[in-house]
Design a protein around this motif. Sequence first.
Motif, PDB file in Angstrom:
ATOM      1  N   LYS A   1      13.484 -38.579 107.497  1.00  0.00           N
ATOM      2  CA  LYS A   1      12.904 -39.803 107.311  1.00  0.00           C
ATOM      3  C   LYS A   1      13.262 -41.243 108.241  1.00  0.00           C
ATOM      4  O   LYS A   1      13.669 -41.676 108.803  1.00  0.00           O
ATOM      5  CB  LYS A   1      12.733 -40.759 106.494  1.00  0.00           C
ATOM      6  N   TYR A   2      14.653 -40.965 108.391  1.00  0.00           N
ATOM      7  CA  TYR A   2      16.299 -41.841 108.144  1.00  0.00           C
ATOM      8  C   TYR A   2      16.051 -41.323 110.059  1.00  0.00           C
ATOM      9  O   TYR A   2      16.396 -40.203 110.217  1.00  0.00           O
ATOM     10  CB  TYR A   2      17.327 -41.427 107.984  1.00  0.00           C
TER      11      TYR A   2
ATOM     12  N   PHE B   1      -5.383 -33.969  98.581  1.00  0.00           N
ATOM     13  CA  PHE B   1      -5.701 -34.835  97.658  1.00  0.00           C
ATOM     14  C   PHE B   1      -4.471 -35.561  96.514  1.00  0.00           C
ATOM     15  O   PHE B   1      -4.918 -36.591  96.527  1.00  0.00           O
ATOM     16  CB  PHE B   1      -6.643 -34.807  96.678  1.00  0.00           C
ATOM     17  N   LYS B   2      -3.427 -34.454  95.922  1.00  0.00           N
ATOM     18  CA  LYS B   2      -3.171 -35.466  95.154  1.00  0.00           C
ATOM     19  C   LYS B   2      -1.588 -35.692  95.994  1.00  0.00           C
ATOM     20  O   LYS B   2      -1.266 -36.582  95.242  1.00  0.00           O
ATOM     21  CB  LYS B   2      -2.063 -33.936  94.548  1.00  0.00           C
ATOM     22  N   LYS B   3      -1.284 -35.321  96.890  1.00  0.00           N
ATOM     23  CA  LYS B   3      -0.253 -36.556  97.118  1.00  0.00           C
ATOM     24  C   LYS B   3      -0.039 -37.448  97.968  1.00  0.00           C
ATOM     25  O   LYS B   3       0.494 -38.866  97.199  1.00  0.00           O
ATOM     26  CB  LYS B   3       0.451 -35.706  98.842  1.00  0.00           C
ATOM     27  N   PRO B   4      -1.960 -38.526  98.346  1.00  0.00           N
ATOM     28  CA  PRO B   4      -2.019 -39.621  98.841  1.00  0.00           C
ATOM     29  C   PRO B   4      -2.317 -40.160  97.568  1.00  0.00           C
ATOM     30  O   PRO B   4      -2.379 -41.406  97.309  1.00  0.00           O
ATOM     31  CB  PRO B   4      -3.187 -39.501  99.631  1.00  0.00           C
TER      32      PRO B   4
ATOM     33  N   ILE C   1       0.258 -45.705 102.935  1.00  0.00           N
ATOM     34  CA  ILE C   1       0.187 -44.007 102.712  1.00  0.00           C
ATOM     35  C   ILE C   1      -0.140 -43.322 103.933  1.00  0.00           C
ATOM     36  O   ILE C   1       0.484 -42.534 104.657  1.00  0.00           O
ATOM     37  CB  ILE C   1      -0.767 -43.765 101.661  1.00  0.00           C
ATOM     38  N   ALA C   2      -0.479 -43.795 104.426  1.00  0.00           N
ATOM     39  CA  ALA C   2      -0.809 -43.659 105.847  1.00  0.00           C
ATOM     40  C   ALA C   2       0.457 -42.959 107.075  1.00  0.00           C
ATOM     41  O   ALA C   2       0.186 -42.058 107.372  1.00  0.00           O
ATOM     42  CB  ALA C   2      -2.431 -44.003 106.318  1.00  0.00           C
TER      43      ALA C   2
ATOM     44  N   ASP D   1       1.780 -39.724 108.084  1.00  0.00           N
ATOM     45  CA  ASP D   1       1.643 -39.481 109.188  1.00  0.00           C
ATOM     46  C   ASP D   1       0.184 -39.169 109.406  1.00  0.00           C
ATOM     47  O   ASP D   1      -0.335 -38.204 110.466  1.00  0.00           O
ATOM     48  CB  ASP D   1       2.528 -39.341 110.151  1.00  0.00           C
ATOM     49  N   GLU D   2      -0.642 -39.967 108.694  1.00  0.00           N
ATOM     50  CA  GLU D   2      -2.512 -39.502 109.152  1.00  0.00           C
ATOM     51  C   GLU D   2      -3.190 -40.247 109.128  1.00  0.00           C
ATOM     52  O   GLU D   2      -2.633 -41.976 108.793  1.00  0.00           O
ATOM     53  CB  GLU D   2      -3.070 -39.198 106.912  1.00  0.00           C
ATOM     54  N   PRO D   3      -4.539 -40.943 109.835  1.00  0.00           N
ATOM     55  CA  PRO D   3      -4.905 -42.214 109.727  1.00  0.00           C
ATOM     56  C   PRO D   3      -5.704 -42.717 109.148  1.00  0.00           C
ATOM     57  O   PRO D   3      -5.439 -41.745 107.586  1.00  0.00           O
ATOM     58  CB  PRO D   3      -6.609 -41.055 110.955  1.00  0.00           C
TER      59      PRO D   3
END
Length: 163
Positions: A45-46, A118-121, A134-135, A139-141
């Motif tokens: 992510k860097y 569902f678990k990750k968010p 979190i979004a 990288d989610e709406p």
Amino acid sequence: MEFDQMLVNNADFLRPFAVTLTRDSETARDLFQETIYRALANKEKYNVGTNIKAWLYTIMRNIFINSYRRKSRQNTIFDNTPNEIILNNNKNVVQNDALAQLNMKEVKKTIFGLPEIFKKPFMLYFDGFKYHEIAHMLDEPLGTIKSRIHFARKILKKQIHRF
């Protein structure tokens, strides 16, 4: 320059920042180690060219804030009497620790049994991150994240109703 080498070259400045945040050398050491671990775990992510010191400071600050929030939630009891007093208490709410541990084990098992979508968010939300954070991380709406967390809660509520 390779990421690992940049991390090693720029890690020492984090130690005084950790002590400043925690005001405890033992906790500061833990915070420093967690920061390095998270940086290594998220090195993809860097973005090359980004100020690595600022990136590491942000990781450390977020870990510290989330840890503080988690501890605050664990030590706060809400009194639902009409005056709505908030009492801070460092004692366990449940008197039977064995029963509490058993119940927590079941809850964790149920959480880890959630579908990955569902678990990750939900886990990020549980760790204290805000919906918009979190979004961004996933990288989610924003609406998708809110919906997934809502459905995760619904599933958990249905499965854990016996507690």
